[in-house]
Structures are given as C-alpha cells and as structure tokens.
Write a protein that holds these residues in place. Sequence first.
Motif, mmCIF file in Angstrom:
data_model
loop_
_atom_site.group_PDB
_atom_site.id
_atom_site.type_symbol
_atom_site.label_atom_id
_atom_site.label_comp_id
_atom_site.label_asym_id
_atom_site.label_seq_id
_atom_site.Cartn_x
_atom_site.Cartn_y
_atom_site.Cartn_z
ATOM 1 N N GLU A 1 0.838 -1.198 0.000
ATOM 2 C CA GLU A 1 0.000 0.000 0.000
ATOM 3 C C GLU A 1 0.869 1.241 0.000
ATOM 4 O O GLU A 1 1.834 1.359 0.746
ATOM 5 N N VAL A 2 0.529 2.211 -0.850
ATOM 6 C CA VAL A 2 1.279 3.449 -0.985
ATOM 7 C C VAL A 2 0.595 4.518 -0.145
ATOM 8 O O VAL A 2 -0.603 4.776 -0.303
ATOM 9 N N LEU A 3 1.374 5.150 0.749
ATOM 10 C CA LEU A 3 0.841 6.224 1.589
ATOM 11 C C LEU A 3 1.192 7.565 0.963
ATOM 12 O O LEU A 3 2.353 7.835 0.638
ATOM 13 N N SER B 1 -2.465 0.361 -4.586
ATOM 14 C CA SER B 1 -3.507 0.779 -3.662
ATOM 15 C C SER B 1 -2.955 1.956 -2.881
ATOM 16 O O SER B 1 -1.955 1.824 -2.164
ATOM 17 N N ILE B 2 -3.597 3.131 -3.039
ATOM 18 C CA ILE B 2 -3.074 4.364 -2.471
ATOM 19 C C ILE B 2 -3.969 4.805 -1.323
ATOM 20 O O ILE B 2 -5.203 4.866 -1.465
ATOM 21 N N ASP B 3 -3.361 5.141 -0.205
ATOM 22 C CA ASP B 3 -4.076 5.655 0.971
ATOM 23 C C ASP B 3 -3.586 7.084 1.218
ATOM 24 O O ASP B 3 -2.414 7.300 1.547
ATOM 25 N N GLN B 4 -4.492 8.042 1.054
ATOM 26 C CA GLN B 4 -4.121 9.459 1.162
ATOM 27 C C GLN B 4 -4.232 9.932 2.597
ATOM 28 O O GLN B 4 -5.260 9.793 3.243
ATOM 29 N N HIS B 5 -3.140 10.552 3.093
ATOM 30 C CA HIS B 5 -3.125 11.140 4.433
ATOM 31 C C HIS B 5 -2.791 12.625 4.390
ATOM 32 O O HIS B 5 -2.557 13.231 5.438
ATOM 33 N N CYS B 6 -2.771 13.218 3.222
ATOM 34 C CA CYS B 6 -2.467 14.636 3.087
ATOM 35 C C CYS B 6 -3.751 15.397 2.766
ATOM 36 O O CYS B 6 -4.762 14.799 2.383
ATOM 37 N N PRO B 7 -3.725 16.726 2.926
ATOM 38 C CA PRO B 7 -4.973 17.488 2.739
ATOM 39 C C PRO B 7 -5.446 17.565 1.299
ATOM 40 O O PRO B 7 -6.624 17.805 1.051
ATOM 41 N N THR B 8 -4.573 17.392 0.310
ATOM 42 C CA THR B 8 -5.011 17.535 -1.080
ATOM 43 C C THR B 8 -4.077 16.777 -2.005
ATOM 44 O O THR B 8 -2.891 16.579 -1.700
ATOM 45 N N ALA B 9 -4.623 16.361 -3.164
ATOM 46 C CA ALA B 9 -3.831 15.654 -4.168
ATOM 47 C C ALA B 9 -4.611 15.649 -5.477
ATOM 48 O O ALA B 9 -5.836 15.811 -5.505
ATOM 49 N N ARG B 10 -3.858 15.464 -6.590
ATOM 50 C CA ARG B 10 -4.497 15.368 -7.898
ATOM 51 C C ARG B 10 -3.833 14.268 -8.694
ATOM 52 O O ARG B 10 -2.609 14.156 -8.718
ATOM 53 N N PHE C 1 -3.196 -7.650 -3.779
ATOM 54 C CA PHE C 1 -3.617 -7.934 -2.414
ATOM 55 C C PHE C 1 -4.942 -7.253 -2.024
ATOM 56 O O PHE C 1 -5.459 -7.492 -0.935
ATOM 57 N N THR C 2 -5.493 -6.380 -2.869
ATOM 58 C CA THR C 2 -6.739 -5.688 -2.515
ATOM 59 C C THR C 2 -7.410 -5.151 -3.778
ATOM 60 O O THR C 2 -6.763 -4.931 -4.802
ATOM 61 N N SER C 3 -8.725 -4.952 -3.672
ATOM 62 C CA SER C 3 -9.467 -4.344 -4.787
ATOM 63 C C SER C 3 -9.607 -2.836 -4.632
ATOM 64 O O SER C 3 -10.143 -2.174 -5.516
ATOM 65 N N VAL C 4 -9.123 -2.284 -3.513
ATOM 66 C CA VAL C 4 -9.221 -0.841 -3.273
ATOM 67 C C VAL C 4 -8.129 -0.130 -4.052
ATOM 68 O O VAL C 4 -6.937 -0.361 -3.827
ATOM 69 N N LEU C 5 -8.507 0.729 -4.961
ATOM 70 C CA LEU C 5 -7.546 1.475 -5.754
ATOM 71 C C LEU C 5 -7.062 2.715 -5.028
ATOM 72 O O LEU C 5 -5.868 3.065 -5.115
ATOM 73 N N TYR C 6 -7.986 3.378 -4.332
ATOM 74 C CA TYR C 6 -7.630 4.646 -3.694
ATOM 75 C C TYR C 6 -8.600 4.881 -2.554
ATOM 76 O O TYR C 6 -9.798 4.623 -2.681
ATOM 77 N N LYS C 7 -8.105 5.417 -1.449
ATOM 78 C CA LYS C 7 -8.996 5.767 -0.348
ATOM 79 C C LYS C 7 -8.440 6.973 0.401
ATOM 80 O O LYS C 7 -7.227 7.200 0.457
ATOM 81 N N THR C 8 -9.360 7.731 0.942
ATOM 82 C CA THR C 8 -8.998 8.847 1.810
ATOM 83 C C THR C 8 -10.104 9.043 2.828
ATOM 84 O O THR C 8 -11.283 8.838 2.529
ATOM 85 N N THR C 9 -9.715 9.430 4.024
ATOM 86 C CA THR C 9 -10.686 9.661 5.101
ATOM 87 C C THR C 9 -10.677 11.104 5.584
ATOM 88 O O THR C 9 -11.489 11.465 6.439
ATOM 89 N N PHE D 1 -10.453 3.603 -14.445
ATOM 90 C CA PHE D 1 -10.388 2.715 -13.284
ATOM 91 C C PHE D 1 -10.942 1.354 -13.701
ATOM 92 O O PHE D 1 -12.053 1.260 -14.234
ATOM 93 N N GLU D 2 -10.155 0.319 -13.464
ATOM 94 C CA GLU D 2 -10.557 -1.004 -13.906
ATOM 95 C C GLU D 2 -10.590 -1.970 -12.731
ATOM 96 O O GLU D 2 -9.608 -2.103 -11.983
ATOM 97 N N SER D 3 -11.746 -2.603 -12.543
ATOM 98 C CA SER D 3 -11.930 -3.726 -11.604
ATOM 99 C C SER D 3 -11.504 -3.382 -10.183
ATOM 100 O O SER D 3 -10.891 -4.199 -9.484
ATOM 101 N N GLY D 4 -11.835 -2.167 -9.755
ATOM 102 C CA GLY D 4 -11.474 -1.788 -8.397
ATOM 103 C C GLY D 4 -12.485 -0.830 -7.802
ATOM 104 O O GLY D 4 -13.579 -0.602 -8.334
#
Length: 959
Positions: A146-148, A169-178, A189-197, A208-211
């Motif tokens: 997983e890429v942070l 699979s990218i997990d965003q922990h910064c305030p903004t990104a493009r 290892f996962t079907s999640v392509l990108y997530k941010t909370t 986006f394919e199959s994720g």
Amino acid sequence: MEVSGLPVELWQLILSYLRLPDLGRCSLVCKAWYELVLSLDKTRWRQLCLGCLEHRHPNWPNQPSVEPRSWREAFKQHYLASKTWTKNTQDLESSNCLSLFRRRKGRRQLCVGAAGEFSSLRAALAAASPYDCLVLLPGVHEEQGEVLLKVPVEVVGQGNLGDVALLASIDQHCPTARLCNMVFMPARFTSVLYKTTSGYVQFDNCNFESGQLQIHAPGTCQVKFCTFSQSSIHLRSMALCVLENCEFTGSENASVTVEGCPSSDRNWACKHLAVLAKSCTPSMQEPDPAGCPTAKQDGWGESLLGPVRTCEIVVGEERSSFLSAVGARALLGSAQEDTEFRENLQAAKEEECPALNSNSSDSDLHSDDEEDAQAVYKLPYQAHSLSHTLADVTHSRLQSNRLHALQRDLKLKSLQQELQQDKEAQSLANSLQGCIIRQCLFRDGKGGIFIYAQGQAKLEGSIFRDLTYAVRCIQNSKVIMLRNDIHHCKASGIFLRLSAGGLIADNNIHSNCEAGVDIRKGANPLVLCNKIHSGLRSGIVVVGNGKGIIRSNQIYGNKEAGIYILYNGNPAVSGNHIFQGLAAGIAVNENGRGQITGNIICENQWGGVDIRHGGDPVLRNNLISCGYSDGMVVGEHGKGLIEGNVIYGNKGCGVWMMSSSLPHLINNEISHNSIYGVAVFCRKDHAADYSHGQGRSESFQEEREGAGGENDSDSEEDYPAAQRPISVALVELNSINHNGAAGLHVKSSEALNIIANVIHANCDDGVAVLQSSQLTCIANNSISCNSREGVLVEAECQVELRGNGIYENSSHGIVSKGEGVIAENDIIGNHRCGLQLLQAADMKVTKNRIQSFRDYGIALFDEAKGLVQENLIFQGTSKKSILRPMSNAEDCIIQNNVLLTFKKRFDMECMLIDPPARPHIEGGAPESCTAADGQRVSSITTRVDGGCHNHGSIFCTIL
C-alpha cells in the motif's frame, strides 16, 4: 498595433498560433483586442480545449458530437476545476495579512519510470515536496504494498490516456492531491484502488478497472472525465463531492454508493466545490413545444407506442380539436386549485343562453305538424331545481365552452412554473449537499446509484441505460434527479423505499422492464414534470404505504397502468397527462388510496381509472376521455369518492361499476360515451378482467403481508375519504347525457341510490333497471329527452321512484314489470304512456302528476297489481280514456285520482306551480330520508294536493 490595420480574418489566422498565456495577454490590450480573442471560439479555443490531455470533449460521454455553446467558456471551466486541489490555504487562515508575504510555490517535476529519476512511485513520493508534480512515464507501474500519500502532490501520466498504467492501492493522508491521465488497476492484495478519510482528491481523465474508490468524510473528491470499468465509488457521509462527465460500465453492484448523512465536519475543499457546482449549473429549460417524444424506434419502445395519433371530439354538431392525443402539444395540463377549477368549469354556465324548451336539438321527438296541437297541452316544467344543469347539456356550444375551460384549467406546467409555486421543490432543486453527479453515463451493469442510511445525492443530466436498476434510494435517504435519461433497465428505473424522499423532476424515463418509478414503504418523493413512457409494466407504482406527490408528468404508452396504487399506497396525483397506455390510465387496487385531482386521462386501452379490491381513492376534477374501453371502472369491492370529473367520449361506458362496489359518484359530467353512461353489474370479476395479471411478476409479497400493520398513525387524518360511512353505492348530482345506450343501466344484486342526477338525451332508456334484488332508490332526478323510456323496471326488480321529473322521453315515461313505489313524480310530455305497468308488476303509485301527449296517462296490462291513488292526471292530445285499467288482477286498487281536462293555454301554465316542477332540491342540496340499510339519501317531501283546482275552465273528475 491597431486592430483595424489588418483584416479580421488575417488577425484570426495570426492569433490561432498563440499559446494560452499569450492569448490571455492579448485580451488585456484593449476592448477591440478582447473581442478579437473572443472571436476565436470555434477555432483556437476549440483546439486548446480538445488538445488538452487533462480533459475530454466537454459533452463526453453522453453527447460527444454536440458542440458546447462556447468552447472558451468550457475550457475556462475545465481549467479552473483542475486547479481546485491547489487552493488549500489552511495554513494562512490565522492571519489574512500573511497572504501579502506568501511566496510562490516552487514546484518541481519528478519523473518516474525506467528512464526517469525514480524507479517507483513510492520512491518519488519519499523525495517529493508539497505541490510537486510527479510524471509517470509510459509503461506499467506496479507497487507491491500500500502506498501512503503524505504530502500534497500531483501525479500525471505522460502521453495519451492508456500509455500509463498504475497497479497500486493508495491511501491518502495529506490534505489535497491530484491524479491525472492514468489507468488505475488493482494490486494483487486488494481491490481498493484509492482511499482517503480526511483529504481532498481530484481525478481528471483517468480510467479505473476492476477496483473501488473509497472516500470517507471529512474527505471529499472531484472526479471528471473518468471511465470506470467494472469499478465503483463508495462515498460515506459526504458533505459535498462532485462527479462530472464520467462513464460507468459493467458494474457487478452499484457503480456509486452513497452512505450516511452528510457530515457537518466539512473539508476545506467543500466551499470551492460549491462555487464550481453553482457555476456549472445548467439553467432550467422550458419543455420542448414540439410535444411528447415518441418511444425510440429501437427495441421495446417501437412495439409499445408506435405512431402518435390524434383524436377529435364531437360536441353536438361542433367539432372540438382541443383533445389531440399528441401528449404535451395537445393535452396541455396541470391542475389548478379546486376553487379555480370549479370557477372555470362554471364559466360556460354564466353565458347568456336561450331558455330550455321541449323543441331542443336533443329531443327531435315530433313533427312540425304536431307542435301546434301539443302547444295547447304542454306543461311548462323547465323551472325545476336541476334546470340550470339541464340547460348546459342541451346546448352543444355551452358544452364545448365547458370543455375548453377544462383545457385551460388543466394546462401542463413546466418545471420552472412548478418550482416557482412550490418552495419545497425549489429548495431541493437548488440544494448542494452530498454527492453531485452530472453528465455521467451508467450502462451495461447491475446498478447505477445506491443511496442508503440517510445519504444524499443530486443527479443532473446523466444517462442510465441497460442496467438492472438506475437508482435505489432507501432508509430515509434523499435523491434529487433533474434532466436525466433512464431507460431499458431490467427492473424498475428508480426505486424508493423505507421513508426515502427527494425530487424527481424533468427526467425522461422509458422502456424499463418494471415500473419507471417504484415508491414503497413510506417513501415520499416529489415527482414533477417527467416523461414516463413505453415501459413494459407500469409507469409509476405506489405500494406498501408509499406516498409521494406526483404532479405535471406526461405518462404514456406503458404496457400496464400509467399509475398503479395498491397495498395502502396513498400518493397525491395531480395535473398529469396520462394517455395512450395499453392498460388502465390509473389503477387503484388492493386497498390502495390516493388523492387524484386535475389530471387528463385519455386514449387508454382499458379504463381511464380502474378501482378494485378495496381501492378507495378520491378522484376530483379529472378529464377522462377518448378511452378505447370504459372511462372509469369500479370493480369488485372497489370504493372511492368520485367527484367533479368529466368523463367524455369513451368507446365503452362512462362509468362501469360492480354491485359489490361502494363508490360515491357525485357531480360528474358523464357524456358522449359509446355505450352506457353509468352501468352497474353484478357479475364477478374474472382473472382476465385486468391487465393480464397486473403486477404478476412484480414483488409485492412483503407489501401484501405488511399492509395491515404498517398504516401511518395519521393516515385517517390525512385521508378524509376513509372516514365517510358508505354502506350503499351512491350516484348523486351527476349529469349523464348524450351516451350511446342507456344513461344509467342497473343489473345489480345490491342496494343502489340514484339521487338528483340529470339524465338527458341518451340513445336508449334514461334509467334501465334490469336486475335489482335489493332496493334501488331513484329520487329527485331529471330524466328527459331520452330515445326510449325515461325509466324501465324489469320483472322481479325492487325500486322506489320518488320526486323525479320525467319529461319528453321518446317512448313511455315509466315502464315497470317489477315492484316497489312510484310516488310524487312529475311524468310529463312523454310520447307514449306516462306510466305503464306490465306482467306481474306490483307497484304503489301515489301522488304523481302525469301527462302523455298521445297515449294513456297510466296503463295497466296483464297481471299488474298494486295501488293507484291520489294521482293528478292531465289530458293530452289523445281522445282515449285518460286512465285505462286493463289489468285482470283482482287486487289492483285504483282510487281517488284526479283527471284534468284543459280548455285554455293559461290553465296549463298554472298546473306545475304548487308545488313547482320536480325535482325539488332545496338549498342547493336534496333533503334527506332514510332508505335501505339506513343510509341517508336524497328525496323530496312535498306532497301533491289531490283536490281540484278552483279554475272554472278545468273539468275535474274524481274516480
């Protein structure tokens, strides 16, 4: 240099070579240069817009062949939207003056790939500074873990879309990104392509394919010009996010899932997204005046609707073209308020018209040679209590005016008009909360959008096709749908349940396998100004305590009912045009209810309105016309208040009722129908009587099981019709005229009350009672100018005729073979016997006023028996005996009748004065008496004096 120094065409050629920054500088020179730059819209600005790799055609994916109104404006919008991710200024919010000293961000460009500075995205992110640009070189980039994403960066794929593929699979922990111009594929290892909370992420021109993308509040996102192939987005508690110009294909579940109430913890980007959303909001367009679209000429639509036809209505000898069945072009309509409707409905009555006379065009009953002879014996009866209604129906011009008044009242409203008048709808249409989805395409998958657990979404200008369902909204969630196209779904197009709500407006919903809109289990949406057509089932279904306001829609060409209400469904249905359906216009079944007002319902193959099996709606002020079957059907155990409707020009009956039903039919105009005006039958329904099993495959089992226990606590208060006690079917204060057979045809096994109706100029009997094992009460009616008998009562029927005016019918006034009471009626001017008793009739005939021009006042034949007394019988033109008892029955009693012979015209004019001509309806409403089953019904109480008048010119004989 002056612009005038060179031709404009040469300037445009020169400027077409400039880059974007140079065009901006040129536009600042002067007004002439500014206008010159603007003139490049379809040349240089179009090239810049289409040549940018960060976005696609402004109308992709739905209308890529349609040019935008302005290429420059479209390019501007795309450019501003692409810079939203850089507007994070939280670090400067503590002091506004710090913005004066803010340094320009020094952005680096880091290349990732085999020929770049970094071999992997993870390594480049470790070295990146805030707002750097990471360029992925063409090729496949795969990350094992997983890429942070910890610093704000822009990740862009080099080359054309498809040249760069990222398996991560990218997990965003910064305030903004493009992220831009890449193909995202899932890691192993996962079907999640990108997530941010927590942060804001912006995707431009990506595949986006199959994720799956997961965005949780207070995080948010903006997604533009992206393709989702077997992929989806899950949004949780979004305060505001935007999805624009995206394509979703092949989803195994919902393409977009919106979960949870919008969070009060708003991301920094929400205010910028709101500005963008408002600036891109398309203006409310007026509906196309060209009329309703026909179904698309492919697939199901062609077989269901076919060419749209027109119909013309004949009123008397005048032809009215106001009812063209071309949908919006001819059936213009939404209901006004009831008071306005009534005022305009009576507009024709206020016009000056000639006094009603027996020589009206509705009763061409005698030759000119006989008129002078009859004038001597003619009794004036026009001043009875229903004469104003009778005056309207005997003049075709007034009827035509009335129908044109209806056309004016029922003019279809545009969405703009609806929003101006309905503040709640206006607030919903203008709201910007939750997930905003615009100009997207959802196709060839299971589901479009799934909203649950108080989620909110707004859908504008999108297309949903070839899905299992387009939108599912449940569990107190809210959906706002404006100008979408929803078609060829394998189930219902829009599905709302479990107290869901929102606004569904100005959509084109057609060719779906189930209902276009399905409202269940307490759902309560606003459904306004949609075109719902060519469905393989119903247009709208309201079931299982579903509610909703259904207004100003065009519903046509559906294979089953245009609107289908059942299992305690209780919507408010008004101002709709429901036409050319292959079944009923509106069907109310299985204890369905509803307030159905001010609709135009025409040219449906089955009944315009069909009520059965406990259905109990309120129908007011509807125009039900030109149907290929009956205008209205009240089937087995149907109920309802049917008031103030115009039921006109249907090829079957005006109203078809079963004797087991208990409707209250009041103050309707029932005319020019091909068979009976109102028909009451006692046969049982068969399974084939309704729409090949309306709802045969639709899942109503849970609604059926729970219908008894889910009634709202306030349902009785909201539904006054449910409180009225009805124990006998009631036909009251209707105008039943110019129908192709009997005005009122009764073949019933239950009691029936026929009160204070105008039954005029029908092509058979006025009232025909062919079967009546329980009492049929016929009171206070005006029955005139019908082509056969005024009233026909067959053998073994029980009737009570009281207080009626039976005038100028082409045959006998009353013919009875049954039993009962004939009391206090005026039977005047009929062209055969006033009253004829045949076979084994057993009637009590008392206190009537009777006159026949050519035949006997009362004639008794065969084994007729009963009591004939205290009747006032006027002489006609015939020299026969005025009263001729021909019955052989020994128990036929004839006594105390008064026979009057006239010598002067003045004498005749005084005969129907004390009391005046019947019927009598005092105070605008009939008096009441108790009839069968204790129901209060209308009747008169004025007694006829059996004594002689004091005029010396009248010769009286008392038998």
